[in-house]
Design an enzyme around this catalytic site. Sequence first.
Site, mmCIF file in Angstrom:
data_model
loop_
_atom_site.group_PDB
_atom_site.id
_atom_site.type_symbol
_atom_site.label_atom_id
_atom_site.label_comp_id
_atom_site.label_asym_id
_atom_site.label_seq_id
_atom_site.Cartn_x
_atom_site.Cartn_y
_atom_site.Cartn_z
ATOM 1 N N ASP A 474 -3.645 -6.626 -0.554
ATOM 2 C CA ASP A 474 -3.514 -5.332 -1.205
ATOM 3 C C ASP A 474 -4.675 -4.459 -0.715
ATOM 4 O O ASP A 474 -5.640 -4.969 -0.131
ATOM 5 C CB ASP A 474 -3.569 -5.536 -2.722
ATOM 6 C CG ASP A 474 -3.489 -4.231 -3.490
ATOM 7 O OD1 ASP A 474 -2.721 -3.354 -3.078
ATOM 8 O OD2 ASP A 474 -4.199 -4.098 -4.493
ATOM 9 N N THR A 476 -6.020 -1.154 -2.656
ATOM 10 C CA THR A 476 -6.809 -0.591 -3.745
ATOM 11 C C THR A 476 -7.369 -1.695 -4.627
ATOM 12 O O THR A 476 -6.620 -2.477 -5.192
ATOM 13 C CB THR A 476 -5.951 0.365 -4.589
ATOM 14 O OG1 THR A 476 -5.345 1.316 -3.722
ATOM 15 C CG2 THR A 476 -6.793 1.075 -5.623
ATOM 16 N N GLU A 573 -8.966 13.383 -5.801
ATOM 17 C CA GLU A 573 -9.114 14.591 -6.609
ATOM 18 C C GLU A 573 -10.349 14.488 -7.498
ATOM 19 O O GLU A 573 -11.158 15.417 -7.590
ATOM 20 C CB GLU A 573 -7.872 14.773 -7.486
ATOM 21 C CG GLU A 573 -6.585 14.921 -6.714
ATOM 22 C CD GLU A 573 -6.198 16.382 -6.535
ATOM 23 O OE1 GLU A 573 -5.347 16.856 -7.258
ATOM 24 O OE2 GLU A 573 -6.798 17.044 -5.661
ATOM 25 N N SER A 617 4.438 13.268 -0.440
ATOM 26 C CA SER A 617 4.234 12.571 0.835
ATOM 27 C C SER A 617 4.888 13.325 1.983
ATOM 28 O O SER A 617 4.501 13.157 3.143
ATOM 29 C CB SER A 617 4.807 11.154 0.745
ATOM 30 O OG SER A 617 6.162 11.200 0.350
ATOM 31 N N LYS A 639 -5.005 22.869 -0.136
ATOM 32 C CA LYS A 639 -5.717 21.807 0.580
ATOM 33 C C LYS A 639 -4.691 20.766 1.013
ATOM 34 O O LYS A 639 -3.637 20.612 0.371
ATOM 35 C CB LYS A 639 -6.779 21.167 -0.303
ATOM 36 C CG LYS A 639 -6.229 20.405 -1.495
ATOM 37 C CD LYS A 639 -7.346 19.826 -2.345
ATOM 38 C CE LYS A 639 -6.762 19.057 -3.531
ATOM 39 N NZ LYS A 639 -7.784 18.590 -4.454
ATOM 40 N N GLY A 751 0.617 0.474 -2.040
ATOM 41 C CA GLY A 751 1.487 1.507 -2.576
ATOM 42 C C GLY A 751 0.987 2.899 -2.249
ATOM 43 O O GLY A 751 1.558 3.900 -2.673
ATOM 44 N N LYS A 838 6.586 -6.168 -1.409
ATOM 45 C CA LYS A 838 5.451 -7.007 -1.016
ATOM 46 C C LYS A 838 5.848 -8.481 -1.030
ATOM 47 O O LYS A 838 5.545 -9.237 -0.098
ATOM 48 C CB LYS A 838 4.262 -6.778 -1.956
ATOM 49 C CG LYS A 838 3.610 -5.407 -1.853
ATOM 50 C CD LYS A 838 2.410 -5.336 -2.791
ATOM 51 C CE LYS A 838 1.689 -3.993 -2.683
ATOM 52 N NZ LYS A 838 0.470 -3.948 -3.529
#
Length: 1121
Positions: A474, A476, A573, A617, A639, A751, A838
């Site tokens: 993975d 994150t 962000e 996306s 942005k 993801g 996955k």
Amino acid sequence: MSRPSPSSSYPLQTLSQRSSFSGPSMTAQSNGNSDPTSRSRLGPGHGKGKKKRVSDADEEEALLGYNGMDGIEEQNELPRSELPPSTGRNKNGSRTIPLQNTSSKSPFPPNVVRNQKYSIITFLPLVFYEQFKFFFNFYFLVVALSQFIPALMIGYIVTYVAPLAFVLAITMGKEAYDDYQRYLRDREANSTRYLVLLPQPPSPIPHHAHLVGEDQPISPSLPRPQTRSTPASSIKVGDMVLLEKNQRIPADMVLLTTSEEEGTCFIRTDQLDGETDWKLKVAVGETQKMGEKTVGSAEGSLYADPPIKDIHTFYGILTLRSLSPGPQEDQSIPLSVENVLWANTVLAAGSAVGLVVYTGKETRAVLNTSEPETKMGTLEKEVNKMAKILCTVTFALSVFLVALNGFRGQWYIYVFRFLILFSSIIPISLRVNLDMGKTVYAHQIHTDPEIPETIVRTSTLPEELGRVEYLLSDKTGTLTRNEMELKKLHMGTLVFGWDSMDEVAHLVAQALNEQDGAIERRKSSMTTAPGRGRRDMSSRVRDAVLALATCHNVTPVTNDDGSITYQASSPDEVAIVQWVESVGVRLVHRDRTSMILRSTSGSEYTYDILYIFPFTSESKRMGIIVRERSSGNITFVQKGADTTMAKLVQKNDWLEEECGNMAREGLRTLVIGRKKLSEGTFMEFDKRYKSAQLVAGEERQFQINKVVSDLLENELELLALTGVEDKLQEDVKSTLELLRNAGLKIWMLTGDKIETATNIAVSSKLVGRGQYIHQVAKLKSLDQVRDMLDFLSAKLDACLVIDGESLQLCLDRFRPEFIHLATQLPAVVACRCSPTQKADVARLIREFTKKTVCCIGDGGNDVSMIQAADVGVGIVGKEGKQASLSADFSINQFSYLTKLLLWHGRNSYKRSAKLSQFVIHRGLIIAVIQAVFSSIFFFAPIALYQGWLQVGYATMYTMAPVFSLVLDKDVNEDLALLYPELYKELTKGRSLSYKTFFTWLLISVYQGGIIMLLSLLLFESEFLHIVAISFSALVINELIMVALEVTTWHSYMILSELGTAMIYFGSMAVLPAYFDLSFVLSKQFVYKVIIIVAVSSFPLYVIKAIHRRFNPAAYAKVAGI
């Protein structure tokens, strides 16, 4: 007084009143008489706007008081409209759910969490099946049962039954304990109590105070919704559930109302999609207006599509029936995924009411979780195959000996007796030794001070750590800490690094002070006075900082302790807003229509949010139109990714180059641009945009994009380029490099977005320096897939980055071709992967390559992948312990993987391979001796070593030295980590192969034959001397063979060798039935035994020395052995 049925089924102690009512009170009773004591019973805050949550059943009873039932009865006596039909389920799984659901039965699955593998009834049958489906155990069961037949009995029954019973008892005890722990966890989850709203009468008239006389308001009876405390397992489709802060959501539900005025709430989805950021959910507008206290009286129905796995998709229609007097009109409201709370997520703030639409196995969380399977290590499978070969050898040998005797008499009984005599060829002690060895390996892993708190949850798999060829990780929380930090701000001629942010803060403060001091001359808080002259440095920095401070979807949230945290759907962000605060501009308030910024001097700047264009996306950018309230100036700020923004901003000569530089540093780049809009331009945009939104069909999105492109997204003023770093886990770079050098092919399954994943792949060194990265996204046609496969087949050294949609197309239509190519690539990054994707990738690699796959993750979304792998590793991290609890191994950091694989995995595999072959050798050699003895003595199926000698051989006389091999190591830890290439040798499986197996088979035949034949040649007159000489030579030979196998001596090995020798020679004195002391102590006995042992073992020592000298193993070369 009659009691209506909907309320009568609920006992008093499960009813609750909510003191969340704020505003005017409602009449206490339908006849206008108020209860003077009701206010004091319900608490001082009742009816005064003070919010108080009551969820415990006992507290509810106390709050309601003894007279509480009267009020409830009278409330339920209010007139009700006709009850709607019960919950309906269509054949395809879609459903229509009435809002006033009074049916006690539900056609949908119960909302029960069940992770247990067994029940009381199925435990014994399933455990026995799991054990005896392996040939190894089934063979011993047959042998043990055969000893209950008198004609087949040889020796003591206990010698055959006890080892098997011991192995089964250990296995059953462990399975029972593990399943009981799962049961306790399930029970805790199922018994968690939630507040479910009771059906309420329709409330067409607003709840306002009815005055008695002139100005005396009547005390309210039920200003809060009635609820009952219900365990999670009893919640059903159609229930309205009242959720509190930090409560885990028990089922998939549509959000009807929240405690926030805007009708929004934040949820934590870490256990569903692996992302730690809070997600914003929006309540249905019409039900939000009703509030918590009256939403239970809403009438109508909700249609929901059939349950699917996709957590990013939901379609439903909420139909509300008008409750006002006059003609009834139904209002239909379309629902999307932003209106839904998925099960297993957590309400992060406030309270909310949701309508349950999917329960139990139909929830997204369960649909994305695969059933755990019993894992069996590769080494155990190899040993099982060898056991079948040995069984074949045993049967052939038995038939051969009976054939040599001419199949006389009851020859078939003799065959079975020989089979039992030679059963030591497949020793049950092998299973015992391997299981005990695994316990030792688990203990060594658990107590290793360099990888603290590492837990072995599946003790049958340590050897698999030494055979891993594919590592699926993975991103994150596994490779990264999910902690973002803005490292660089580039403005063309100005560049600020992480060490010069103080200067940015100074320039911003200077520009804002000048701006505040000249209000009458200021045209906009975001812009300086118009002019073609070059603006000074401070105003340029101020403009960039204010643009970053306004263009985001971040919301400041006040915690219970008064501290403020920022929440957004993306950590990027939050990182930017935190950086903006660090340079002197803080976001203090944000709702759906405005935001307030505050400078270090205390000045506040309020912006009205006119339009937001969220990040997707496809667009790869996010925009916002804001109006500065004091000046009225309107600005469009945008942005996005450099690849998109480069086409939208004004021409420049530095953006492309600097984006490349930042990407090489592993930073996530973001381009900031803006456009000042006149009132006329904005009004034109507003008109055209709203018209475009009314266009039907696929043309709608095209028209919207055209309006935005024509009026906003062109000739943007380029303000700045930012570089954000996603901090990597400690030592990730060196760990991935070591694992790559060890021959592992590493896949990253995430993801996250393609751009983010690519940046992390580069910064973590998953992709080598200068390695080509081939990005594939949004493949729609088969031709596009073929082109990609053709390209990759010509460039097998590239790193493939592919999104989930394209990956699914490849797997659906070109599965063999895609997997064949992908498994040859050094690295693959799959983005936007669902949890089941996955897991599918892990299974596919296992099936196609037949290699060992290791999966590592830290979130609930990684559980399916971890369970689908040969070896699952869970990291205890910010995303909770769900992955850790479901994994085979639990670690605290990704970097621990190096030692876990390269050191502990190496040792576990090498030791078990050596141990299993030596135990087989130990059984084979005594079987060969028995075969030679039977051949010479008229093929009689009579045991040569009976009674204690038979029992003691596999226990007291050889077990400790043989088992001490689990402490052997061929290289030290430093060399194993310094030369990761040594690990490649293990993945080839050469430590335990058919070659090594047949080598040991030949050694056993040679040594067994020599020991028995030389004993017969040297035997003098009595049969007893043959037993004493041959058995002594056998035991000493085994002790010498153990010594020859040892690479690095351990103190326990020396003690076991000496201790076993002393035990054996000491037992001669107490076993006169087998040993004649006068003969044993004679020189004749000593020299005969020495001769036999020398002939049986010395040639092997010579061969081994020659082999080590002229063809040394790889580990011997680096260790200098």
